[in-house]
Design a protein around this motif. Structure first.
Motif, short mmCIF file in Angstrom:
data_model
loop_
_atom_site.label_atom_id
_atom_site.label_comp_id
_atom_site.label_asym_id
_atom_site.label_seq_id
_atom_site.Cartn_x
_atom_site.Cartn_y
_atom_site.Cartn_z
N ALA A 226 0.82 -1.21 0.00
CA ALA A 226 0.00 0.00 0.00
C ALA A 226 0.85 1.26 0.00
O ALA A 226 2.04 1.23 0.32
CB ALA A 226 -0.90 0.01 1.24
N LEU A 227 0.20 2.34 -0.33
CA LEU A 227 0.73 3.68 -0.11
C LEU A 227 0.07 4.18 1.16
O LEU A 227 -1.16 4.04 1.32
CB LEU A 227 0.41 4.61 -1.27
N THR B 36 -4.43 0.75 -1.49
CA THR B 36 -3.88 -0.58 -1.76
C THR B 36 -3.29 -0.63 -3.16
O THR B 36 -3.96 -0.30 -4.14
CB THR B 36 -4.97 -1.66 -1.61
N LEU B 37 -2.04 -1.08 -3.23
CA LEU B 37 -1.36 -1.29 -4.51
C LEU B 37 -1.56 -2.72 -5.00
O LEU B 37 -1.76 -2.95 -6.19
CB LEU B 37 0.13 -1.00 -4.38
N ALA B 38 -1.46 -3.66 -4.08
CA ALA B 38 -1.61 -5.08 -4.43
C ALA B 38 -1.99 -5.86 -3.18
O ALA B 38 -1.29 -5.79 -2.17
CB ALA B 38 -0.31 -5.63 -5.00
N PHE B 39 -3.10 -6.58 -3.26
CA PHE B 39 -3.50 -7.45 -2.16
C PHE B 39 -2.85 -8.81 -2.40
O PHE B 39 -2.96 -9.38 -3.49
CB PHE B 39 -5.02 -7.59 -2.10
N HIS C 64 -8.01 4.07 -5.34
CA HIS C 64 -9.01 4.73 -4.51
C HIS C 64 -8.60 4.56 -3.05
O HIS C 64 -7.74 3.72 -2.74
CB HIS C 64 -10.40 4.12 -4.73
N VAL C 65 -9.21 5.33 -2.18
CA VAL C 65 -9.01 5.19 -0.75
C VAL C 65 -10.37 4.91 -0.14
O VAL C 65 -11.28 5.75 -0.22
CB VAL C 65 -8.38 6.47 -0.13
N CYS D 227 4.14 10.81 -2.12
CA CYS D 227 4.43 9.39 -1.91
C CYS D 227 5.93 9.12 -2.07
O CYS D 227 6.40 8.91 -3.19
CB CYS D 227 3.65 8.55 -2.91
N PRO D 228 6.69 9.13 -0.97
CA PRO D 228 8.11 8.86 -1.05
C PRO D 228 8.45 7.37 -0.90
O PRO D 228 9.60 6.96 -1.09
CB PRO D 228 8.68 9.64 0.14
#
Length: 174
Positions: free
Chosen positions: A6-7, A41-44, A122-123, A148-149
């Motif tokens: 996630a970010l 979420t970037l990847a579950f 999305h958030v 987003c670092p």
């Protein structure tokens, strides 16, 4: 252990989104996302045996992409899962990160069969929103920029009440 990439937003963005979530839940019903669990979420990944964790972390460490900004620009509602969410303006950098991560995970055997849809950034803000209470047009929110670092690998403990998220590893963008 149940994992996802996630970010994670800076505190001021998480506070702001949590306030929007509480307000929306008060107006439309449902359960607002807690401030400390707000993320994109970037990847579950799902359940991963402990002995495969180093492989998962190693695959993410190899990702090279520059830090970037996300722009939150509005609210949306998905009727199929009763969810109010904050929308993210399209971003080539975000799409590249998600795609690169997905490819890296697939290469080491973490392909996720649950990903039936294209990446939809999305958030999640409010879950279990009664469909009958959501108007056709949701309130307008003030746009926000989120820097987003890095991205993180997170362990999700759903048995805890409320659910608990723990950062397992952080991956700086460079």
């Amino acid at each position: 252990m149940r994992l996802f990439f996630a970010l994670w937003p800076p505190i001021e963005i998480a506070e702001r989104l949590a306030e929007i979530a509480r307000s929306a839940a008060n107006n439309f019903g449902g359960k607002p996302t807690r401030e400390e669990t707000i993320h994109l979420t970037l990847a579950f990944i799902g359940d991963v045996p402990d002995d495969r964790l180093p492989l998962l972390i190693g695959s993410a460490r190899g990702i090279r992409t520059a830090p970037f900004d996300l722009d939150i620009d509005g609210l949306g509602y998905w009727r199929h899962n009763h969810l109010i969410w904050a929308s993210i303006l399209p971003s080539a950098a975000l799409t590249e990160l998600a795609s690169t991560l997905k490819n890296a995970l697939t290469e080491v055997g973490f392909a996720n069969g649950r990903e039936k849809h294209a990446f939809a950034p999305h958030v999640s803000l409010v879950r279990k929103v009664p469909e009958s209470s959501v108007p056709l047009t949701l309130p307008v929110i003030e746009p926000a920029r989120w820097h987003c670092p890095s991205f993180v690998l997170v362990r999700s403990r759903l048995a805890d009440a409320p659910p608990f998220y723990e950062t397992v590893s952080e991956f700086p963008l460079s």
